[in-house]
Design a protein around this motif. Structure first.
Motif, PDB file in Angstrom:
ATOM      1  N   ASP A  83       0.469 -27.017 -35.308  1.00 35.73           N
ATOM      2  CA  ASP A  83       0.646 -25.964 -34.305  1.00 35.73           C
ATOM      3  C   ASP A  83      -0.189 -26.195 -33.051  1.00 35.73           C
ATOM      4  O   ASP A  83      -0.366 -25.285 -32.238  1.00 35.73           O
ATOM      5  N   VAL A  84      -0.703 -27.389 -32.872  1.00 30.59           N
ATOM      6  CA  VAL A  84      -1.424 -27.717 -31.642  1.00 30.59           C
ATOM      7  C   VAL A  84      -0.410 -27.897 -30.514  1.00 30.59           C
ATOM      8  O   VAL A  84       0.615 -28.547 -30.700  1.00 30.59           O
ATOM      9  N   PRO A  85      -0.658 -27.328 -29.313  1.00 30.59           N
ATOM     10  CA  PRO A  85       0.295 -27.481 -28.208  1.00 30.59           C
ATOM     11  C   PRO A  85       0.476 -28.958 -27.836  1.00 30.59           C
ATOM     12  O   PRO A  85      -0.499 -29.707 -27.745  1.00 30.59           O
ATOM     13  N   GLU A  86       1.728 -29.347 -27.645  1.00 24.85           N
ATOM     14  CA  GLU A  86       2.015 -30.732 -27.292  1.00 24.85           C
ATOM     15  C   GLU A  86       2.487 -30.888 -25.861  1.00 24.85           C
ATOM     16  O   GLU A  86       2.349 -31.962 -25.269  1.00 24.85           O
ATOM     17  N   HIS A  87       3.036 -29.818 -25.284  1.00 21.99           N
ATOM     18  CA  HIS A  87       3.523 -29.876 -23.899  1.00 21.99           C
ATOM     19  C   HIS A  87       3.757 -28.460 -23.408  1.00 21.99           C
ATOM     20  O   HIS A  87       4.016 -27.548 -24.198  1.00 21.99           O
ATOM     21  N   ALA A  88       3.653 -28.277 -22.085  1.00 23.08           N
ATOM     22  CA  ALA A  88       3.904 -26.955 -21.503  1.00 23.08           C
ATOM     23  C   ALA A  88       4.511 -27.097 -20.117  1.00 23.08           C
ATOM     24  O   ALA A  88       4.177 -28.024 -19.368  1.00 23.08           O
ATOM     25  N   ASP A  89       5.441 -26.175 -19.813  1.00 25.51           N
ATOM     26  CA  ASP A  89       6.085 -26.129 -18.500  1.00 25.51           C
ATOM     27  C   ASP A  89       5.646 -24.862 -17.778  1.00 25.51           C
ATOM     28  O   ASP A  89       5.636 -23.775 -18.367  1.00 25.51           O
ATOM     29  N   PHE A  90       5.328 -24.998 -16.511  1.00 25.77           N
ATOM     30  CA  PHE A  90       4.938 -23.864 -15.682  1.00 25.77           C
ATOM     31  C   PHE A  90       5.882 -23.770 -14.485  1.00 25.77           C
ATOM     32  O   PHE A  90       6.139 -24.774 -13.815  1.00 25.77           O
ATOM     33  N   GLN A  91       6.390 -22.568 -14.226  1.00 24.49           N
ATOM     34  CA  GLN A  91       7.273 -22.347 -13.084  1.00 24.49           C
ATOM     35  C   GLN A  91       6.494 -21.685 -11.965  1.00 24.49           C
ATOM     36  O   GLN A  91       5.824 -20.669 -12.166  1.00 24.49           O
ATOM     37  N   VAL A  92       6.600 -22.252 -10.775  1.00 27.73           N
ATOM     38  CA  VAL A  92       5.902 -21.721  -9.606  1.00 27.73           C
ATOM     39  C   VAL A  92       6.607 -20.458  -9.127  1.00 27.73           C
ATOM     40  O   VAL A  92       7.845 -20.418  -9.018  1.00 27.73           O
ATOM     41  N   LEU A  93       5.833 -19.419  -8.851  1.00 22.22           N
ATOM     42  CA  LEU A  93       6.391 -18.151  -8.379  1.00 22.22           C
ATOM     43  C   LEU A  93       6.464 -18.140  -6.862  1.00 22.22           C
ATOM     44  O   LEU A  93       5.575 -18.639  -6.181  1.00 22.22           O
TER      45      LEU A  93
END
Length: 221
Positions: A83-93
């Protein structure tokens, strides 16, 4: 709403570089937007976990070197075992442009029906909405204190002005049902036998008749 700052560092792309990021206890991430070129970066596992497991909307200011972006945590993947995070996406507001995101629901109060023995069943804990950045809530509060047994709150009961809900309007969010009573499995015949009582004298008379029958059947000496 006030957003926390996420301290990020640049990263290289590619399989080898991505593996090196994870080996250093960081998570490879990327931010993107309609007017923003994709920016790869990395953050510590600890900082990203604080966002993922927060009970509020994950809106953050991603800060890297001299740049800063107001973002929403759009998506992430976890290792299937650890359950360790492997990737993340962030959307610019961007002000004036709607964003779609998932918001936690916080139910407030104790239903009247629950006080009377009913069972409160929460069916939805997150709601996907579309709204302007200035209207992004940290959570959606729902007052359930007046619910009686048999009552329910549906999506159409919520405020319909600030947000566009990306779920069916008839979706039930929470309901209070009657308490479950376990029936005793007893057949009609068993109940009749339990209730039946012999009149006084009949029990002794029946026993005497049985003894007489045994005496008649016995052979003569």
């Amino acid at each position: 709403m006030d957003a926390p700052t996420l301290n990020a560092a640049p990263r290289e792309t590619g399989k080898k570089a991505t593996r090196a990021v994870r080996d250093s206890n960081n998570v490879p991430c990327i931010l993107y937007g309609r007017d923003t070129d994709p920016v790869p970066f990395q953050v510590s596992v600890h900082e990203l976990n604080r966002l993922i497991y927060s009970r509020q909307t994950s809106v953050v200011d991603v800060s890297m070197d001299e740049d800063s972006w107001s973002c929403v945590l759009k998506d992430y993947t976890l290792h299937p075992i650890s359950d360790v995070p492997e990737h993340a996406d962030f959307q610019v507001l961007r002000e004036g442009r709607r964003v779609t995101l998932t918001v936690p629901v916080r139910y407030e109060g104790i239903p009247e029906g629950q006080k009377e023995g009913g069972d409160t069943q929460i069916l939805v804990r997150e709601i996907t909405i579309s709204c302007l950045p200035k209207n992004i809530p940290s959570e959606i509060k729902v007052d359930i204190s007046e619910l009686e047994i048999g009552d329910a709150i549906h999506l159409y009961d919520l405020d319909q002005e600030a947000y566009r809900y990306k779920m069916a309007q008839g979706q039930t969010l929470v309901t209070v049902v009657a308490p479950h009573l376990e029936a005793v499995a007893t057949t009609d015949e068993e109940e009749e036998l339990e209730d039946e009582e012999l009149p006084e004298g009949e029990e002794a008379e029946g026993a005497a008749e049985e003894e007489g029958e045994e005496a008649e059947e016995a052979p003569a000496a």
